[in-house]
Write a protein that holds these residues in place. Structure first.
Motif, PDB file in Angstrom:
ATOM      1  N   GLN A 106     -10.186  -1.638  10.706  1.00 28.29           N
ATOM      2  CA  GLN A 106      -9.281  -1.930   9.873  1.00 28.29           C
ATOM      3  C   GLN A 106      -9.979  -2.850   9.003  1.00 28.29           C
ATOM      4  O   GLN A 106      -9.743  -2.925   7.750  1.00 28.29           O
ATOM      5  CB  GLN A 106      -8.156  -2.738  10.743  1.00 28.29           C
ATOM      6  CG  GLN A 106      -7.069  -3.361   9.617  1.00 28.29           C
ATOM      7  CD  GLN A 106      -6.204  -2.108   9.031  1.00 28.29           C
ATOM      8  OE1 GLN A 106      -5.801  -1.110   9.714  1.00 28.29           O
ATOM      9  NE2 GLN A 106      -6.089  -2.306   7.720  1.00 28.29           N
ATOM     10  N   GLU A 135     -11.548  -0.872   6.512  1.00 26.47           N
ATOM     11  CA  GLU A 135     -10.744  -0.200   5.575  1.00 26.47           C
ATOM     12  C   GLU A 135     -10.332  -1.168   4.844  1.00 26.47           C
ATOM     13  O   GLU A 135     -10.075  -0.686   3.394  1.00 26.47           O
ATOM     14  CB  GLU A 135      -9.556   0.307   6.651  1.00 26.47           C
ATOM     15  CG  GLU A 135      -8.303   1.027   5.833  1.00 26.47           C
ATOM     16  CD  GLU A 135      -7.208   1.326   6.384  1.00 26.47           C
ATOM     17  OE1 GLU A 135      -6.055   0.801   5.886  1.00 26.47           O
ATOM     18  OE2 GLU A 135      -7.427   1.879   7.573  1.00 26.47           O
ATOM     19  N   ASN A 182       0.365  -2.035   2.447  1.00 26.18           N
ATOM     20  CA  ASN A 182       0.166  -2.728   3.623  1.00 26.18           C
ATOM     21  C   ASN A 182       0.996  -3.601   4.024  1.00 26.18           C
ATOM     22  O   ASN A 182       1.293  -4.057   5.258  1.00 26.18           O
ATOM     23  CB  ASN A 182      -1.185  -2.751   4.087  1.00 26.18           C
ATOM     24  CG  ASN A 182      -1.911  -1.546   4.226  1.00 26.18           C
ATOM     25  OD1 ASN A 182      -1.818  -0.776   5.201  1.00 26.18           O
ATOM     26  ND2 ASN A 182      -2.744  -1.052   3.248  1.00 26.18           N
ATOM     27  N   TYR A 218       4.675   8.171  13.713  1.00 25.93           N
ATOM     28  CA  TYR A 218       4.455   6.712  13.939  1.00 25.93           C
ATOM     29  C   TYR A 218       5.143   6.015  15.211  1.00 25.93           C
ATOM     30  O   TYR A 218       4.449   5.257  15.921  1.00 25.93           O
ATOM     31  CB  TYR A 218       4.610   5.946  12.543  1.00 25.93           C
ATOM     32  CG  TYR A 218       3.719   6.070  11.403  1.00 25.93           C
ATOM     33  CD1 TYR A 218       2.445   5.878  11.394  1.00 25.93           C
ATOM     34  CD2 TYR A 218       4.231   6.700  10.227  1.00 25.93           C
ATOM     35  CE1 TYR A 218       1.477   5.942  10.497  1.00 25.93           C
ATOM     36  CE2 TYR A 218       3.293   7.046   9.321  1.00 25.93           C
ATOM     37  CZ  TYR A 218       2.087   6.708   9.308  1.00 25.93           C
ATOM     38  OH  TYR A 218       0.992   6.888   8.194  1.00 25.93           O
ATOM     39  N   THR A 239      -9.537   6.984  14.731  1.00 28.89           N
ATOM     40  CA  THR A 239      -9.675   5.875  13.677  1.00 28.89           C
ATOM     41  C   THR A 239     -10.799   5.916  12.919  1.00 28.89           C
ATOM     42  O   THR A 239     -10.888   5.907  11.494  1.00 28.89           O
ATOM     43  CB  THR A 239      -9.809   4.545  14.270  1.00 28.89           C
ATOM     44  OG1 THR A 239      -8.444   4.389  15.098  1.00 28.89           O
ATOM     45  CG2 THR A 239      -9.714   3.484  13.024  1.00 28.89           C
ATOM     46  N   ARG A 263     -10.240   9.089  10.573  1.00 30.01           N
ATOM     47  CA  ARG A 263      -9.300   8.780   9.230  1.00 30.01           C
ATOM     48  C   ARG A 263      -9.862   8.013   8.389  1.00 30.01           C
ATOM     49  O   ARG A 263      -9.737   8.084   7.057  1.00 30.01           O
ATOM     50  CB  ARG A 263      -8.164   7.998   9.912  1.00 30.01           C
ATOM     51  CG  ARG A 263      -6.789   7.910   8.978  1.00 30.01           C
ATOM     52  CD  ARG A 263      -5.897   7.052   9.545  1.00 30.01           C
ATOM     53  NE  ARG A 263      -6.193   5.504  10.019  1.00 30.01           N
ATOM     54  CZ  ARG A 263      -6.194   5.262  11.188  1.00 30.01           C
ATOM     55  NH1 ARG A 263      -5.637   5.932  12.224  1.00 30.01           N
ATOM     56  NH2 ARG A 263      -6.500   3.751  11.380  1.00 30.01           N
ATOM     57  N   TYR A 267     -10.374   9.191   4.313  1.00 35.25           N
ATOM     58  CA  TYR A 267      -9.957   8.214   3.129  1.00 35.25           C
ATOM     59  C   TYR A 267     -10.426   8.581   1.947  1.00 35.25           C
ATOM     60  O   TYR A 267      -9.959   9.046   0.915  1.00 35.25           O
ATOM     61  CB  TYR A 267      -9.832   6.923   3.454  1.00 35.25           C
ATOM     62  CG  TYR A 267      -8.522   6.610   4.388  1.00 35.25           C
ATOM     63  CD1 TYR A 267      -7.221   6.996   4.347  1.00 35.25           C
ATOM     64  CD2 TYR A 267      -8.651   5.419   5.470  1.00 35.25           C
ATOM     65  CE1 TYR A 267      -6.339   6.721   5.263  1.00 35.25           C
ATOM     66  CE2 TYR A 267      -7.876   5.036   6.118  1.00 35.25           C
ATOM     67  CZ  TYR A 267      -6.640   5.715   6.204  1.00 35.25           C
ATOM     68  OH  TYR A 267      -5.526   5.341   6.883  1.00 35.25           O
ATOM     69  N   TYR A 306      -4.004   7.999   0.314  1.00 38.86           N
ATOM     70  CA  TYR A 306      -4.356   7.012   1.364  1.00 38.86           C
ATOM     71  C   TYR A 306      -3.033   7.204   2.199  1.00 38.86           C
ATOM     72  O   TYR A 306      -3.329   7.176   3.568  1.00 38.86           O
ATOM     73  CB  TYR A 306      -4.484   6.032   0.766  1.00 38.86           C
ATOM     74  CG  TYR A 306      -4.260   4.559   1.809  1.00 38.86           C
ATOM     75  CD1 TYR A 306      -5.317   4.427   2.717  1.00 38.86           C
ATOM     76  CD2 TYR A 306      -3.430   3.745   1.608  1.00 38.86           C
ATOM     77  CE1 TYR A 306      -5.579   3.413   3.494  1.00 38.86           C
ATOM     78  CE2 TYR A 306      -3.335   2.705   2.777  1.00 38.86           C
ATOM     79  CZ  TYR A 306      -4.211   2.503   3.638  1.00 38.86           C
ATOM     80  OH  TYR A 306      -4.131   1.464   4.525  1.00 38.86           O
ATOM     81  N   SER A 359      -2.723   8.917   6.471  1.00 33.33           N
ATOM     82  CA  SER A 359      -2.346   8.268   7.694  1.00 33.33           C
ATOM     83  C   SER A 359      -1.330   8.885   8.359  1.00 33.33           C
ATOM     84  O   SER A 359      -1.215   8.938   9.557  1.00 33.33           O
ATOM     85  CB  SER A 359      -1.937   6.770   7.316  1.00 33.33           C
ATOM     86  OG  SER A 359      -2.846   6.007   6.610  1.00 33.33           O
TER      87      SER A 359
END
Length: 495
Positions: free
Chosen positions: A245, A248, A274, A362, A389, A392, A396, A409, A413
């Motif tokens: 994260q 990211e 986000n 999700y 992760t 992904r 991106y 993006y 996800s």
């Protein structure tokens, strides 16, 4: 699903609805005071906090609740667990807080390239110690299947945070800088966590006023080994996830700059997605989180009873699907109206519309992950989360550069949320017990959901925003499919 579990779900859901509503109001209040750029910086600060929080106490709540539930008939064990782990993890969390303080300038200066943050996150450093102790007490209460104190503690936390922080904001907001406002935002997190820990500790002392605890070295070794063998894989997964994260947070805004945005615009877009759109989409997760919290102790308690195990797993999965579908329709129909109401930001509604088609994935991923942890598959969860992760994050960059849009993006996800659900269901279906809802039925549901996802994608790509008729057909078709699935299951049981 028995009455005890239903009562727990109802209590947790009611408290979680109130908790999330209060915290969501806090986020909305903060977002309106600090703006989209401020929300981007707020997201970076919270990511840094969650990284060190995960190192300090990741997986502890789940591990303690699982261990206590599995040994619920052992006299005095649960009090020993709290006593032993509160001492060990206090020292550990102090060390992690010091590490946070030392590494804070490096992350703010070089990883996020937001040097103004390094003087603002000190309240979050103290939070690491506080939240670790809270996790122990929450794990205790969930383990004895008494979710009321933790649920009420979170309500109390948010009431205190709002009643103290918001008046301060309103007093100084007109004359203060963005840095001051961000510091107040993080201070509000600390104030809330201290109040939550105080509530939990009082509740624990009220239940066990003067527990007579006799601890020897064998007790310490046994408790530590049994709890840490579950918590370490979960903590490692959480830490790895937060590291990704952090990458990211560093990479995605830079990628947004490459496709033509200024640095301020890139942080703003990232903050809206986000800090506004995804939180709005996950607001109904209050009910799903109620399920995920009680899954570990209730499944751990019934692993030797195949019939009860099947019943609970089926109930958790089907209830999740039943909740997520109407939510999908609401967010597809009224994304702009919802985000204008919450944030006064129509751009957040544009992004929410693209998140909405994958809401079911999700939501399911939260429940499926908890099921795997309860079924002693924490290591599988760790490997899966790490691989997906990393994949992904790699996906991106070329996708955003290829389509030259931040929407890419969101859709990456969405796709990875779907992939994660499929793999986890495959794993659960192949475990060593008879899964009543057969694997092909589950995949039939997913095939139907994927078709709907593709149709939504085409409609959005063609800028067809009036989808009321399609959504009615979608719900009707899904209800019909569900009816035939249950009819099939009933006839199989009768045979």
């Amino acid at each position: 699903m028995n009455k005890k579990i239903l009562n727990q779900i109802v209590i947790l859901t009611l408290c979680n609805v109130l908790t999330y509503s209060l915290f969501f109001f806090y986020r909305v209040f903060i977002s309106r005071r600090i703006g989209s750029v401020g929300m981007g910086l707020y997201t970076f600060g919270m990511t840094l906090y969650y990284l060190f929080y995960s190192i300090s106490s990741g997986g502890i709540l789940t591990a303690i609740s699982k261990y206590i539930a599995e040994n619920c008939y052992t006299v005095g064990l649960k009090e020993k667990v709290v006593f032993v782990l509160s001492k060990i993890l206090f020292l550990w969390s102090i060390m992690i807080a010091i590490l946070f303080w030392i590494l804070n300038p490096f992350f703010c200066d070089f990883v996020f390239t937001t040097p103004q943050l390094k003087h603002l996150v000190y309240p979050l450093i103290a939070c690491v110690v506080v939240v670790t102790q809270s996790a122990i007490l929450k794990g205790f209460f969930y383990g004895i299947q008494n979710p009321t104190p933790p649920a009420l503690a979170e309500v109390f936390e948010n009431i205190v945070r709002l009643s103290i922080t918001c008046p301060i904001f309103l007093t100084v907001s007109t004359s203060s800088s963005l840095d001051t406002k961000l510091l107040l935002s993080f201070l509000g997190i600390l104030i809330g966590e201290i109040s939550s820990l105080s509530f939990l500790w009082i509740s624990y002392k009220f239940k066990y006023k003067n527990p007579q605890i006799l601890i020897n070295l064998s007790d310490i070794a046994e408790i530590s080994s049994n709890v840490f063998k579950v918590s370490i894989p979960l903590a490692t997964a959480s830490v790895v996830g937060m590291i990704f994260q952090s990458f990211e947070n560093m990479i995605i805004p830079k990628t947004f700059e490459i496709i033509g945005n200024t640095k301020s615009q890139a942080i703003s877009i990232y903050g809206i997605i986000n800090g506004m759109s995804f939180p709005a989409a996950t607001l109904p997760l209050v009910i799903i989180n109620s399920l995920s919290i009680i899954i570990v102790p209730t499944i751990s308690e019934t692993k030797i009873n195949t019939k009860a195990l099947n019943s609970r797993i089926n109930s958790f999965l089907l209830l999740t699907i039943a909740i997520s579908l109407p939510v999908t329709c609401i967010f597809l129909l009224f994304p702009t109206q919802i985000c204008n109401l919450l944030y006064k930001n129509s751009q957040a509604g544009v992004y929410l519309k693209h998140i909405a088609p994958a809401i079911v994935f999700y939501y399911l991923s939260v429940v499926l992950s908890s099921l795997l942890n309860a079924l002693d598959k924490a290591n599988f969860n760790f490997i899966l989360n790490t691989v997906l992760t990393a994949a992904r994050l790699i996906a991106y960059i070329p996708t955003i550069l290829l389509f030259k849009s931040e929407i890419s993006y969101i859709w990456i996800s969405n796709i990875f949320a779907l992939i994660s659900c499929i793999i986890m269901i495959e794993k659960i279906s192949n475990l060593e017990f008879e899964f009543i809802i057969e694997k092909r039925i589950i995949f039939l549901i997913f095939q139907f959901a994927v078709v709907c996802l593709l149709i939504f994608t085409i409609l959005i790509f063609l800028n067809i925003t009036s989808m009321q008729v399609f959504i009615i057909l979608f719900l009707s078709g899904y209800s019909l499919l569900s009816y035939f699935i249950f009819l099939y299951q009933k006839r199989r049981k009768e045979k």
